[in-house]
Design a protein around this motif. Sequence first.
Motif, mmCIF file in Angstrom:
data_model
loop_
_atom_site.group_PDB
_atom_site.id
_atom_site.type_symbol
_atom_site.label_atom_id
_atom_site.label_comp_id
_atom_site.label_asym_id
_atom_site.label_seq_id
_atom_site.Cartn_x
_atom_site.Cartn_y
_atom_site.Cartn_z
ATOM 1 N N ASN A 1 5.793 4.108 13.211
ATOM 2 C CA ASN A 1 5.005 3.854 12.649
ATOM 3 C C ASN A 1 4.139 2.842 13.334
ATOM 4 O O ASN A 1 2.388 3.028 12.694
ATOM 5 C CB ASN A 1 5.436 3.389 11.384
ATOM 6 C CG ASN A 1 6.331 4.792 10.313
ATOM 7 O OD1 ASN A 1 6.433 5.684 10.939
ATOM 8 N ND2 ASN A 1 7.290 4.169 9.472
ATOM 9 N N ASN B 1 -0.070 4.025 14.070
ATOM 10 C CA ASN B 1 -1.429 2.666 13.483
ATOM 11 C C ASN B 1 -2.427 3.058 14.854
ATOM 12 O O ASN B 1 -3.347 3.471 14.465
ATOM 13 C CB ASN B 1 -0.990 2.005 12.912
ATOM 14 C CG ASN B 1 -0.510 2.383 11.460
ATOM 15 O OD1 ASN B 1 -0.491 3.535 11.042
ATOM 16 N ND2 ASN B 1 -0.018 1.483 10.561
ATOM 17 N N LYS C 1 -7.503 4.963 5.332
ATOM 18 C CA LYS C 1 -7.704 6.052 5.217
ATOM 19 C C LYS C 1 -7.661 7.361 4.371
ATOM 20 O O LYS C 1 -6.687 7.076 3.040
ATOM 21 C CB LYS C 1 -5.740 6.247 6.034
ATOM 22 C CG LYS C 1 -5.664 5.666 7.826
ATOM 23 C CD LYS C 1 -5.119 5.677 8.709
ATOM 24 C CE LYS C 1 -5.159 4.908 9.572
ATOM 25 N NZ LYS C 1 -3.705 4.622 9.942
ATOM 26 N N GLY D 1 3.446 4.156 5.754
ATOM 27 C CA GLY D 1 3.629 3.644 7.270
ATOM 28 C C GLY D 1 4.097 2.151 7.541
ATOM 29 O O GLY D 1 5.441 2.071 8.016
HETATM 30 MG MG LIG Z 1 0.155 4.159 9.152
#
Ligand SMILES: [Mg+2]
Length: 227
Positions: free
Chosen positions: A108, A112, A165, A172
């Motif tokens: 995770n 990112n 996003k 996440g």
């Molecule tokens: Mg993420």
Amino acid sequence: LTPIQLSAERLQRKLSGEVAGDKRSMLDRYTRTIVQQVEAMKTMVNAFTEYARSPSQNSAVLNLNELLEDVTVLYHENYTEVTIKLELDPSIPLIMADGVRLRQLVHNVVKNSFDSIEAGGWIKLSTRGVKELGLQYLEFSVEDSGDGIADEVADNLFEPYVTTKTTGSGLGLAIVKKIVDEHSGIVWVEKAEQGGARFVVRLPAISQRDNKLQTQLQSNKDTEVMP
Ligand SMILES: [Mg+2]
Ligand SMILES: Nc1ncnc2c1ncn2[C@@H]1O[C@H](COP(=O)(O)OP(=O)(O)OP(=O)(O)O)[C@@H](O)[C@H]1O
């Protein structure tokens, strides 16, 4: 969700031979949208499932360096335009942890970083041992050459549903926080020297008692005689 995807793909295959021109490009466009959106929905469903999962009980002695080496091999194969630097201290302490959950945590955070950098960027993963107030910790960090954390999310990054996003679930880092909590650790983010983000996770090292127990178990195993 998979049947929706497959049906859309089948419709497109079956019909694309029968229609022409404008209608054909419309058919292609619409099926592509269905397939992409279903894919995004699948990712989100997986994130929710992961977030809602009850704490795991599958702890074992784990060397995080080995796990990181494993994980980065996979990324190297899939993202050849990104440099992944590994700075692993070979003398880090071992930890008691659930390997599957830690893999998820690493994934995770690293994902990112991949989302935040352009082609030609880099990601650095490092580990080290830390001693504080007589206690030993393993520290692990992920740093990237991206633009750093946006101001509007900086204060509550680890809360669920916080995202910048369009297709992100914002789960996440909430999952990262949950896994870190399960392992009695701490996680924070800071500005990297070159301006990107640097996520740091600190987990308690295996205790002397656990360590002895483990050595004992190991030596029992080694001396076991097959009937
Ligand atoms: Mg993420
Ligand atoms: N390495 C990073 N660089 C810049 N911003 C970051 C970085 N990591 C996280 N962020 C910011 O934190 C937000 C929350 O991250 P989180 O992983 O929780 O959700 P997400 O990435 O948006 O969605 P998902 O994880 O479902 O793809 C991101 O939307 C992004 O704005």
